[in-house]
Structures are given as C-alpha cells and as structure tokens.
Design an enzyme around this catalytic site. Structure first.
Site, short mmCIF file in Angstrom:
data_model
loop_
_atom_site.label_atom_id
_atom_site.label_comp_id
_atom_site.label_asym_id
_atom_site.label_seq_id
_atom_site.Cartn_x
_atom_site.Cartn_y
_atom_site.Cartn_z
N ARG A 56 14.88 -9.28 -2.57
CA ARG A 56 13.62 -8.77 -3.36
C ARG A 56 13.99 -8.88 -4.76
O ARG A 56 12.71 -8.88 -5.61
CB ARG A 56 13.66 -7.18 -2.89
CG ARG A 56 12.32 -6.55 -3.26
CD ARG A 56 12.33 -5.00 -3.28
NE ARG A 56 11.02 -4.26 -3.24
CZ ARG A 56 10.86 -3.22 -3.54
NH1 ARG A 56 11.89 -2.50 -3.54
NH2 ARG A 56 9.57 -2.47 -3.76
N SER A 110 4.89 -3.43 -6.38
CA SER A 110 5.75 -4.17 -4.99
C SER A 110 5.70 -2.74 -4.42
O SER A 110 6.44 -1.72 -4.62
CB SER A 110 7.05 -4.50 -5.76
OG SER A 110 7.76 -4.84 -4.25
N SER A 111 5.31 -2.64 -3.12
CA SER A 111 5.11 -1.75 -2.11
C SER A 111 6.66 -1.01 -1.62
O SER A 111 7.50 -1.78 -1.81
CB SER A 111 4.47 -2.04 -0.81
OG SER A 111 3.09 -2.55 -1.46
N GLN A 112 6.73 0.21 -1.22
CA GLN A 112 7.93 0.63 -0.65
C GLN A 112 8.28 -0.16 0.48
O GLN A 112 7.27 -0.45 1.32
CB GLN A 112 7.18 2.04 -0.15
CG GLN A 112 8.74 2.68 0.30
CD GLN A 112 8.48 4.23 0.46
OE1 GLN A 112 7.21 4.82 0.44
NE2 GLN A 112 9.36 4.98 1.03
N PHE A 252 -2.09 2.56 -2.06
CA PHE A 252 -2.24 1.23 -2.64
C PHE A 252 -3.10 1.19 -3.73
O PHE A 252 -4.20 2.01 -3.85
CB PHE A 252 -2.47 0.20 -1.65
CG PHE A 252 -1.52 0.09 -0.53
CD1 PHE A 252 -0.27 -0.94 -0.57
CD2 PHE A 252 -1.44 0.74 0.54
CE1 PHE A 252 0.49 -1.29 0.01
CE2 PHE A 252 -0.48 0.55 1.63
CZ PHE A 252 0.62 -0.79 1.41
#
Length: 336
Positions: A56, A110-112, A252
C-alpha cells in the site's frame, strides 16, 4: 500547514524508504491480521494474499491528517527519519487516508483497508472476470484486483481527474501492475472496454448510471456506495438490475461530474436521537427525493428501525427505485 493541493514532484514513490522495508512488511502483516480478525473477507479469503503482497505504501507517498489549524502532510520523503516512520505506520493503519485536497475539500482518498477487503469479497470475482472500477484514487484497489485476477488487462479503472489517473499510473507501474487506467466521467463507464462481469465503485452515487448496466454481461454484479450503504446488484440485461444493500455502513467521496449535492431538508419535528442515528441518516439519504424527513422518521419507527439489508434497489423499464423488504411492496421511492 493549511489545506491545499500538493504539487506533484514526479519522484519515484518507491524511493525514500531508507531501510524501512522490513517495517513495511511487518506493518502489512499486522494489517492483514487485523482484517482477518474483522471477518471482512470471510466470504472470499483469497483476498488475504492480495493484501499481504500488494504494498500500500507505494500508492500513498503522502497523505493528510487533520490538525488544529488545518491539515498536516505526512510523506515518504520527509527529511526526518521519525517522520518517515510515522508516515509508513499511518499507511498501514486500518483507516481511510486523505490523499488529495483542493481548497480544503477532500477530492480523493485511499479507503479503509478492511472496508476495501469487504467490498472486494462481496464483489464475488471469479477467474477470468472483466472488472471495471469507478474511482481510481491512488490505484491501490486496481492493483489488488490485478493481483487477484492474474491478468492486468482484465482490470479497467476510470477517474475524472487527469492528475489522479496520472499519479495512479505511476504508482501502479512502480508496484509492477499495468491495468488499463482511463481518464473520463465514471458515470459513463468505459464502453470501449466492455462488456464487464463486475463493476465496483469507490465513490458515492445518487442513482445507478444506466450506462453501467448497458456495459455489463447478463449476470454481472455491480457493487457501489449509495446513501451511506453498499448496494449489490445483479444485472439481468442492459435495462434491468436488482439487489439489496449490505448490512455495513459506507461513506465515500461523491461521484464527481454529477452536479451539486441537493440541500438537506429541514429536520424540524424529528427527535434529536433519531437525527444522529446512522440508520435513520441512511433512510434520509435513500428517500430524500421522495419523503420529507418527518415522514421518513414515522416510517422508520413504525418498521422497527430497519437495518440496511432490509432495503434494496430495482432498475427496470426505465425506472429506478429503492424499497423496503420487497421491490413491489408498500414502501418504495424513486431514485431518479
């Protein structure tokens, strides 16, 4: 520092770790263990390997955290070794990361990771599936898909902003992935890459864009955030799809290019505990074009404060509506 858009310096995001590779590997393993414990990929544990392998930190060379007077940037090129370590540990925390700001407004993130894992598992990807991602972000999700499918050409990702897609291409190349990255309006899909077996959106919708269904094969699955929930639709043909919401909440950034968000309706007459209840807020978002908040509250209480998975969406005959319990039941509301 105050909130502003960071100028891109074009540096190789893979550099600057200065011996932090071991920390990155151990932090990634800790993140995977945390997602394991959450049960996010119970339905499709093959995703565990993808999260363990795809780094990541190559996709998030910098991010912003809120501080008293605005935002502070944490980045891989910090001159301070402790700053670089703080950046890396933050990258592998199970939290969403603000990656792009413009005039103080979040435009990309950047999503969880655990929510990403849940969504990817719920997408029910099979070998050989052609997947369209709406909302490229950092490129990390596209990399996870490419790793899972073992063929970069099966993955297409689209975003409206050229700066976002250009940065994502760089991140993906550094990490060794080359899915097709398209700059364009995600609401229109990517017709030149159709047909698709799966569509996943990482931005909130107000309704299901008709172009998506037209670009799907019969039996395709569409997973998208809508009204603080996640709707999972099965596509019957170019004009028909139906499915229910998952139980989990999901917040989101809105799909860009869809026009301004409508003003929220006054909540007078709605008790304060209901106003703050996330299931009532979900119902408000789902019915805002059809019910006054007071009507939504009466329904919510009458039906026992329903969880998200009692609701669904149907697209058929040029219409699109949300419903409670049954598509043709007494509670249904047009989405467009």
């Amino acid at each position: 520092m105050g909130a502003h858009e960071l100028d891109r310096d074009g540096q190789d995001e893979g550099r600057g770790l200065d011996g932090l590779d071991d920390l990155a590997a151990s932090a990634r393993a800790e993140l995977v263990a945390e997602i394991d414990a959450s049960g996010a990929w119970t339905g499709d544990p093959v995703w565990r390997e993808a999260f363990l392998v795809v780094p990541r930190h190559l996709f998030v060379p910098y991010y912003y955290v809120g501080v008293m007077d605005g935002y502070e940037r944490r980045w891989s090129e910090s001159p301070d070794a402790r700053g670089r370590e703080r950046w890396l540990r933050g990258v592998y925390a199970d939290t969403p990361l603000a990656t792009r700001l413009h005039d103080g407004e979040l435009v990309s993130s950047s999503s969880q990771p655990s929510l990403m894992a849940l969504m990817l598992a719920e997408l029910e990807v099979a070998d050989g599936d052609r997947v369209l991602e709406i909302g490229t972000g950092t490129g990390y999700n596209a990399a996870l898909l490419a790793h899972r499918l073992g063929d970069d050409d099966l993955v297409t990702t689209v975003d409206l902003e050229p700066e976002i897609t250009e940065a994502a291409r760089r991140h993906l190349a550094v990490a060794g992935f080359r899915p097709v990255v398209v700059t364009g309006d995600g609401a229109g899909g990517v017709p030149e890459r159709a047909p698709f077996d799966r569509i996943i959106a990482t931005c909130t919708l107000r309704s299901i864009p008709p172009a998506w269904l037209a670009q799907c094969r019969p039996g395709a699955r569409v997973l998208a955030p809508l009204a603080t929930g996640l709707i999972a639709l099965t596509v019957r043909d170019a004009g028909q799809a139906e499915g229910r919401f998952l139980h989990t909440p999901a917040y989101f950034v809105p799909l860009r290019g869809g026009g301004p968000e409508p003003e929220p309706a006054p909540l007078g007459g709605v008790p304060r505990p209901a106003r703050d209840h996330e299931l009532f807020r979900f119902l408000l978002a789902l019915t805002r074009s059809a019910l006054a908040p007071q009507e939504a509250y009466a329904l919510w209480e009458r039906e026992g404060r329903p969880p998200r998975d009692r609701y669904g969406i149907t697209v058929s005959g040029g219409r699109e509506w949300a419903w409670l319990d049954e598509p043709e039941g007494p509670y249904a509301w047009p989405l467009r």
